[in-house]
Design a protein around this motif. Structure first.
Motif, PDB file in Angstrom:
ATOM      1  N   ASP A 245      -9.218  -3.043   8.217  1.00  0.00           N
ATOM      2  CA  ASP A 245      -8.708  -4.322   8.284  1.00  0.00           C
ATOM      3  C   ASP A 245      -8.840  -4.880   6.843  1.00  0.00           C
ATOM      4  OD1 ASP A 245      -8.415  -6.855   8.682  1.00  0.00           O
ATOM      5  OD2 ASP A 245     -10.400  -7.393   9.625  1.00  0.00           O
ATOM      6  N   THR A 246      -7.558  -5.236   6.251  1.00  0.00           N
ATOM      7  CA  THR A 246      -7.446  -5.776   4.720  1.00  0.00           C
ATOM      8  C   THR A 246      -6.956  -6.984   4.976  1.00  0.00           C
ATOM      9  OG1 THR A 246      -5.392  -4.462   4.876  1.00  0.00           O
ATOM     10  CG2 THR A 246      -7.511  -3.546   3.615  1.00  0.00           C
ATOM     11  N   GLY A 247      -7.337  -7.818   6.064  1.00  0.00           N
ATOM     12  CA  GLY A 247      -7.271  -9.115   5.929  1.00  0.00           C
ATOM     13  C   GLY A 247      -5.657  -9.860   6.102  1.00  0.00           C
ATOM     14  N   CYS A 248      -4.876  -9.097   6.846  1.00  0.00           N
ATOM     15  CA  CYS A 248      -3.031  -9.499   6.931  1.00  0.00           C
ATOM     16  C   CYS A 248      -3.047 -10.891   7.289  1.00  0.00           C
ATOM     17  CB  CYS A 248      -2.653  -8.501   7.668  1.00  0.00           C
ATOM     18  SG  CYS A 248      -0.720  -8.862   7.929  1.00  0.00           S
ATOM     19  N   VAL A 249      -3.919 -11.341   8.284  1.00  0.00           N
ATOM     20  CA  VAL A 249      -3.481 -12.648   8.737  1.00  0.00           C
ATOM     21  C   VAL A 249      -4.234 -13.803   7.781  1.00  0.00           C
ATOM     22  CG1 VAL A 249      -6.062 -12.869  10.073  1.00  0.00           C
ATOM     23  CG2 VAL A 249      -3.773 -14.050  10.911  1.00  0.00           C
ATOM     24  N   TRP A 250      -4.963 -13.373   6.895  1.00  0.00           N
ATOM     25  CA  TRP A 250      -5.494 -14.328   5.969  1.00  0.00           C
ATOM     26  C   TRP A 250      -4.788 -14.259   4.706  1.00  0.00           C
ATOM     27  CZ3 TRP A 250      -8.025 -17.108   8.992  1.00  0.00           C
ATOM     28  CH2 TRP A 250      -8.722 -16.609   9.948  1.00  0.00           C
ATOM     29  N   GLY A 251      -3.342 -13.490   4.760  1.00  0.00           N
ATOM     30  CA  GLY A 251      -2.568 -13.051   3.320  1.00  0.00           C
ATOM     31  C   GLY A 251      -3.147 -12.155   2.614  1.00  0.00           C
TER      32      GLY A 251
END
Length: 270
Positions: A245-251
């Motif tokens: 999880d590298t924060g796609c939904v958070w940009g």
């Protein structure tokens, strides 16, 4: 044939397409592993499920906490929150089909030939891999049974927060679910600390460590891929553990690991 394990999508379909194009993914040959949280918070939760369902013959996914939240909302056991993006799924004509497909996914998956285990959040240090697999199957069986409503009604909560074999019933199922889909920090005995969502601090002197940093973890050197913890930014120790999880939904980025050789691929997310 290649197998790619991908981190939390959370309804971000465009980055997934970009990532699959980047690795020249062929659904007729390759395999796609998804580390949970397929939906919610992102803009295309319904379209994401529809796409994955269309290639379901090559997809292996585990359930994340947001996926379970969708099930709870769909069964009327929880209301949608202000930041949820689930309404399109709940009102779509094929929504029931997609939700039923989701409820039949695993909480933990192991491929002994590849030598990898995938879970959304993690495995507590006081469980062996066979124990974790058996406990995951307990929850999966209830999700796929006529008792799903009862389970979803009691799924939310932080107690109990420490494993004992004598725990039974809803408490047992809730704790298993919290370990596999919500855990970040715990102590060596598996006691959960569920309020801290930050990245680990090198100066931390607490007994509560990231679940994968406990030196006597009973899964030993088992190679594990997991999602859930965007604050890690894809960095986790020891070497045999990979944070996806590298924060796609958070940009941030959407990340994939080719399990055949360990190579990492990333695309930026807006």
């Amino acid at each position: 044939m290649s197998t790619y394990a991908v981190g939390d999508l959370q309804g971000c379909l465009k980055p997934l397409h970009k990532l699959l194009d980047k690795v020249a993914f062929d659904p007729n040959v390759d395999r796609l592993w998804l580390a949970g949280d397929l939906v919610n918070r992102g803009p295309k939760s319904l379209a994401t499920l529809r796409f994955l369902y269309s290639i379901r013959h090559c997809v292996t996914a585990v359930l994340g906490n947001h996926d379970l939240h969708l099930l709870a909302v769909a069964w009327g056991k929880k209301r949608s929150g202000p930041s949820d993006t689930l309404d399109a799924i709940l009102t779509a004509p094929d929504g029931p089909l997609l939700i039923n497909w989701l409820r039949h996914m695993k909480l933990l998956h192991t491929d002994h030939e590849l030598g990898y285990t995938m879970v959304h959040a993690g495995i507590p240090p006081n469980w062996t891999l066979p124990e974790a697999t058996a406990h995951a199957r307990e929850v999966e069986a209830v999700l796929q049974s006529d008792y799903i409503e009862e389970f979803l009604s009691g799924m939310y909560g932080n107690q109990p927060n420490k494993w004992k074999n004598k725990i039974i019933g809803q408490d047992r199922l809730r704790l298993i679910t919290n370990y596999l889909t919500r855990m970040r920090f715990c102590n060596a005995e598996g006691e959960l600390e569920l309020t801290n969502k930050s990245a680990p601090c090198s100066s931390n002197t607490s007994e509560f460590l990231p679940w994968f940093e406990h030196p006597n973890h009973l899964c030993g050197g088992q190679r594990i891929v997991f999602g859930h913890w965007a604050a890690l930014e894809g960095k986790a120790e020891p070497e045999h553990v990979t944070a996806l999880d590298t924060g796609c939904v958070w940009g941030g980025c959407l990340s994939a690991m080719r399990l055949n050789d360990g190579e990492i691929f990333r695309v930026k997310c807006k």
